[in-house]
Motif scaffolding. Structure first.
Motif, PDB file in Angstrom:
ATOM      1  N   GLU A 298     116.759  10.413  23.160  1.00  0.00           N
ATOM      2  CA  GLU A 298     117.455   9.793  24.286  1.00  0.00           C
ATOM      3  C   GLU A 298     116.495   8.953  25.128  1.00  0.00           C
ATOM      4  O   GLU A 298     116.915   7.992  25.786  1.00  0.00           O
ATOM      5  N   THR A 299     115.209   9.320  25.108  1.00  0.00           N
ATOM      6  CA  THR A 299     114.234   8.536  25.868  1.00  0.00           C
ATOM      7  C   THR A 299     114.003   7.170  25.241  1.00  0.00           C
ATOM      8  O   THR A 299     113.428   6.284  25.877  1.00  0.00           O
ATOM      9  N   THR A 300     114.435   6.986  23.999  1.00  0.00           N
ATOM     10  CA  THR A 300     114.302   5.687  23.336  1.00  0.00           C
ATOM     11  C   THR A 300     115.649   5.007  23.151  1.00  0.00           C
ATOM     12  O   THR A 300     115.765   4.021  22.410  1.00  0.00           O
ATOM     13  N   GLY A 301     116.674   5.538  23.798  1.00  0.00           N
ATOM     14  CA  GLY A 301     117.994   4.903  23.747  1.00  0.00           C
ATOM     15  C   GLY A 301     118.900   5.390  22.653  1.00  0.00           C
ATOM     16  O   GLY A 301     119.973   4.809  22.421  1.00  0.00           O
ATOM     17  N   ILE A 302     118.542   6.470  21.940  1.00  0.00           N
ATOM     18  CA  ILE A 302     119.407   7.033  20.888  1.00  0.00           C
ATOM     19  C   ILE A 302     120.065   8.293  21.448  1.00  0.00           C
ATOM     20  O   ILE A 302     119.415   9.332  21.611  1.00  0.00           O
ATOM     21  N   GLY A 303     121.345   8.192  21.777  1.00  0.00           N
ATOM     22  CA  GLY A 303     122.059   9.293  22.415  1.00  0.00           C
ATOM     23  C   GLY A 303     122.505  10.368  21.433  1.00  0.00           C
ATOM     24  O   GLY A 303     122.407  10.214  20.206  1.00  0.00           O
ATOM     25  N   GLN A 304     123.028  11.452  21.989  1.00  0.00           N
ATOM     26  CA  GLN A 304     123.422  12.604  21.169  1.00  0.00           C
ATOM     27  C   GLN A 304     124.603  12.301  20.252  1.00  0.00           C
ATOM     28  O   GLN A 304     124.805  13.001  19.256  1.00  0.00           O
ATOM     29  N   ASP A 305     125.358  11.273  20.544  1.00  0.00           N
ATOM     30  CA  ASP A 305     126.490  10.924  19.676  1.00  0.00           C
ATOM     31  C   ASP A 305     126.071   9.996  18.535  1.00  0.00           C
ATOM     32  O   ASP A 305     126.896   9.611  17.704  1.00  0.00           O
ATOM     33  N   ASP A 306     124.792   9.664  18.471  1.00  0.00           N
ATOM     34  CA  ASP A 306     124.286   8.803  17.397  1.00  0.00           C
ATOM     35  C   ASP A 306     123.826   9.684  16.235  1.00  0.00           C
ATOM     36  O   ASP A 306     123.151  10.699  16.448  1.00  0.00           O
ATOM     37  N   PRO A 307     124.173   9.336  14.987  1.00  0.00           N
ATOM     38  CA  PRO A 307     123.737  10.150  13.840  1.00  0.00           C
ATOM     39  C   PRO A 307     122.212  10.221  13.698  1.00  0.00           C
ATOM     40  O   PRO A 307     121.693  11.116  13.017  1.00  0.00           O
ATOM     41  N   ASN A 308     121.492   9.314  14.343  1.00  0.00           N
ATOM     42  CA  ASN A 308     120.030   9.324  14.275  1.00  0.00           C
ATOM     43  C   ASN A 308     119.402  10.071  15.455  1.00  0.00           C
ATOM     44  O   ASN A 308     118.183  10.036  15.629  1.00  0.00           O
ATOM     45  N   TYR A 309     120.235  10.745  16.218  1.00  0.00           N
ATOM     46  CA  TYR A 309     119.711  11.495  17.364  1.00  0.00           C
ATOM     47  C   TYR A 309     118.786  12.621  16.891  1.00  0.00           C
ATOM     48  O   TYR A 309     119.029  13.266  15.862  1.00  0.00           O
ATOM     49  N   TYR A 310     117.718  12.854  17.656  1.00  0.00           N
ATOM     50  CA  TYR A 310     116.825  13.984  17.379  1.00  0.00           C
ATOM     51  C   TYR A 310     116.244  14.508  18.685  1.00  0.00           C
ATOM     52  O   TYR A 310     116.109  13.767  19.673  1.00  0.00           O
ATOM     53  N   ASN A 311     115.919  15.759  18.696  1.00  0.00           N
ATOM     54  CA  ASN A 311     115.235  16.409  19.819  1.00  0.00           C
ATOM     55  C   ASN A 311     114.411  17.540  19.208  1.00  0.00           C
ATOM     56  O   ASN A 311     114.927  18.611  18.909  1.00  0.00           O
ATOM     57  N   VAL A 312     113.142  17.292  19.012  1.00  0.00           N
ATOM     58  CA  VAL A 312     112.304  18.210  18.261  1.00  0.00           C
ATOM     59  C   VAL A 312     110.925  18.308  18.909  1.00  0.00           C
ATOM     60  O   VAL A 312     110.425  17.338  19.487  1.00  0.00           O
ATOM     61  N   ASN A 313     110.339  19.475  18.797  1.00  0.00           N
ATOM     62  CA  ASN A 313     108.973  19.660  19.274  1.00  0.00           C
ATOM     63  C   ASN A 313     108.015  19.363  18.128  1.00  0.00           C
ATOM     64  O   ASN A 313     108.169  19.891  17.022  1.00  0.00           O
ATOM     65  N   VAL A 314     107.031  18.505  18.390  1.00  0.00           N
ATOM     66  CA  VAL A 314     106.063  18.159  17.355  1.00  0.00           C
ATOM     67  C   VAL A 314     104.670  18.581  17.801  1.00  0.00           C
ATOM     68  O   VAL A 314     104.376  18.680  18.998  1.00  0.00           O
ATOM     69  N   GLU A 315     103.816  18.823  16.814  1.00  0.00           N
ATOM     70  CA  GLU A 315     102.436  19.199  17.087  1.00  0.00           C
ATOM     71  C   GLU A 315     101.493  18.025  16.823  1.00  0.00           C
ATOM     72  O   GLU A 315     101.790  17.157  16.007  1.00  0.00           O
ATOM     73  N   TYR A 316     100.373  18.042  17.545  1.00  0.00           N
ATOM     74  CA  TYR A 316      99.274  17.093  17.325  1.00  0.00           C
ATOM     75  C   TYR A 316      99.745  15.650  17.433  1.00  0.00           C
ATOM     76  O   TYR A 316      99.590  14.846  16.510  1.00  0.00           O
ATOM     77  N   ALA A 317     100.313  15.332  18.577  1.00  0.00           N
ATOM     78  CA  ALA A 317     100.881  14.006  18.816  1.00  0.00           C
ATOM     79  C   ALA A 317      99.827  13.072  19.426  1.00  0.00           C
ATOM     80  O   ALA A 317      99.203  13.398  20.444  1.00  0.00           O
ATOM     81  N   MET A 318      99.657  11.905  18.821  1.00  0.00           N
ATOM     82  CA  MET A 318      98.709  10.891  19.280  1.00  0.00           C
ATOM     83  C   MET A 318      99.486   9.603  19.532  1.00  0.00           C
ATOM     84  O   MET A 318      99.912   8.923  18.591  1.00  0.00           O
TER      85      MET A 318
END
Length: 400
Positions: A298-318
Motif C-alpha cells: 500500500e505504501t507503493t500504491g498497490i491496495g488490498q483489492d489488487d491481486p498484486n497486493y502484499y504485506n510481508v516481513n523481510v529480512e536483511y533489507a538494503m
C-alpha cells in the motif's frame, strides 16, 4: 655770543628727531624678536571607525574599517568573545585597516587602534560593536553524519529547513568546504532544489580516506532575513564495495576493492503489468540497512483489492531507491532465483545469501543495475552517479 649759542642749540635740537626717525626704520623692529616665527601646533591623529562605537545589530557580513587622519596606523586589533583577533589588512598608505572574513552573529567585538602622529605622538582609540542575533535561521541537515563509515558512492547531502534564495546559492556554495585526506580529489556541488545541494567527487571516493565538511554559513544570509548555521562533519570512506546486478541474467556479482567476492543468483522485477514492476537500470547506492522490515505494498500504491497486493516481513533489507527497491531475503522465490524475474522490483535472494550480503555492506556502497529498459529517475535515491561529471557540474552555482 648769545646768538651763536641759541643757533647751536637749535641745530642740536633739530638733529635729535632725525636720528630717532632713522632708528625706528632699521633698529629694534628689524631685530631678532621680529624674525622669530612661532612653531605651528601639530594636529593629533583622528580616527574613523565603521561601524561606529557602541553600534548594535551589525550585520555579520559587514566589514570593520579603521581609518586615521593626520597619522599612520601602527596597531589595529579587533577581538570577539573568544579573544581571538579578527583577520584584517592595512592599505599601502598605512591609514586604513579593513577586516577580512565575517563576524560571528550575536557577538560583541572590541576595537583597539593605535596611530602615530608627529614624532613621539601616539594616540589610541577604543570602541565596541555588537552583531545582530538572527530572528530566522536555516538549519543545514547533513548526510552522512559525523563519525560514520560509508561506501565509496555516498554523496554529501545538505538539506536546509528553509529555502535558499537563488541569488545566494553561489555564496552558500563558496562556504561549503570539502577536504579529502590523504589524497585530495576533485568534486562539485550540484543544487537539486532550493533546499537541497549535493556533493560528489569526479570519480568514486578513494577507499579508506577521510572526508571533512566545513559548513561555514553562520554569517551568511541565505535568504532575506534568514541566516545560516555553522557545522563541522567528519566521516570516513571504507572499502570499495561495488556490485553489479545483471537483470537479464538474474545475477548479483559482489566485488571489494576490485576483487570478486561472490556471484549470487537473484530474482528481479517481473515483466508485464505495464512495466511498473520492472527493476530500474542505473547506478544505485545503498541508502539504509535494516535487519528486518515490514513491506506493505500500500505504501507503493498497490491496495488490498489488487491481486498484486502484499504485506510481508523481510529480512536483511538494503534500500537502493526512494520508491521502494531493496535487496533482501526472499526465501519464497528461491526456485526462481538465477532463472526468472518474479518480484515486484526488488532484488530477491536466499536468506543465506542475503545475510552474507547484508554483513558485507554499508550505507554508500554502489550497486550498478543493467539489463532493463527502465532507467532510474533523478533523485529516486542517491542517484548522483547517473550523470557524467561535466553534466553534474552544471548544477553548481559556481558555474553560472
Amino acid at each position: 655770543m648769545r646768538r651763536r649759542t641759541l643757533v647751536g642749540a637749535l641745530l642740536a635740537a633739530a638733529a635729535v628727531p632725525t636720528a630717532a626717525a632713522c632708528q625706528s626704520d632699521t633698529g629694534a623692529a628689524a631685530g631678532p624678536t621680529a624674525t622669530r616665527s612661532a612653531s605651528p601646533t601639530a594636529t593629533p591623529p583622528s580616527f574613523t571607525v565603521t561601524p561606529a562605537d557602541a553600534a548594535v545589530d551589525v550585520r555579520p557580513d559587514a566589514p570593520v574599517t579603521v581609518s586615521v587622519a593626520h597619522g599612520t596606523l601602527t596597531d589595529v586589533t579587533v577581538t570577539g568573545p573568544d579573544g581571538a583577533p579578527l583577520a584584517g589588512a592595512l592599505d599601502a598608505a598605512g591609514t586604513t585597516w579593513t577586516s577580512q572574513g565575517p563576524l560571528a552573529v550575536g557577538s560583541a567585538y572590541a576595537v583597539h587602534a593605535v596611530a602615530q602622529g608627529a614624532p613621539g605622538d601616539a594616540v589610541a582609540h577604543d570602541s565596541t560593536l555588537t552583531t545582530l542575533t538572527p530572528a530566522e535561521t536555516a538549519f543545514p541537515a547533513v548526510a552522512p553524519l559525523s563519525g560514520k563509515e560509508v561506501g565509496v558512492g555516498m554523496p554529501i547531502i545538505v538539506t536546509f529547513d528553509s529555502p535558499v534564495a537563488d541569488d545566494r546559492r553561489r555564496l552558500v556554495e563558496e562556504n561549503l568546504h570539502v577536504t579529502v585526506t590523504p589524497t585530495p580529489v576533485p568534486g562539485s556541488w550540484s543544487w537539486q532544489s532550493d533546499t537541497k545541494v549535493e556533493y560528489r567527487p569526479e570519480q568514486y571516493w578513494p577507499a579508506r580516506s577521510a572526508v571533512h565538511l566545513d559548513v561555514d554559513l553562520g554569517s551568511i544570509e541565505v535568504a532575506p532575513g534568514v541566516w545560516g548555521k555553522t557545522r563541522d562533519i567528519d566521516f570516513t570512506i571504507g572499502s570499495a564495495m561495488v556490485s553489479t546486478v545483471d537483470i537479464a541474467a538474474h545475477t548479483l556479482t559482489v566485488t571489494r576493492d576490485g576483487e570478486v567476492l561472490k556471484t549470487i543468483p537473484v530474482t528481479l522485477g517481473q515483466p508485464g503489468h505495464g512495466g511498473k514492476f520492472v527493476t530500474r537500470s542505473g547506478t544505485k547506492v545503498i541508502m539504509s540497512l535494516e535487519a528486518s522490515r515490514q513491506m506493505d505494498s500500500e505504501t507503493t500504491g498497490i491496495g488490498q483489492d489488487d491481486p498484486n497486493y502484499y504485506n510481508v516481513n523481510v529480512e536483511y533489507a538494503m534500500r537502493v531507491t526512494n520508491s521502494g527497491e531493496f535487496l533482501h531475503a526472499a526465501p519464497w522465490s528461491v526456485s526462481s532465483q538465477g532463472r526468472a524475474n518474479v518480484s515486484h522490483g526488488c532484488t530477491g535472494m536466499s536468506t543465506e545469501n542475503a545475510k552474507w550480503m547484508f554483513d558485507q555492506s554499508k550505507v554508500g556502497d554502489v550497486v550498478v543495475y543493467t539489463g532493463s529498459d527502465r532507467g532510474i529517475e533523478p533523485g529516486n535515491g542517491f542517484t548522483v552517479w547517473n550523470e557524467a561529471y561535466p553534466q553534474w557540474q552544471q548544477g553548481s552555482a559556481l558555474r553560472a
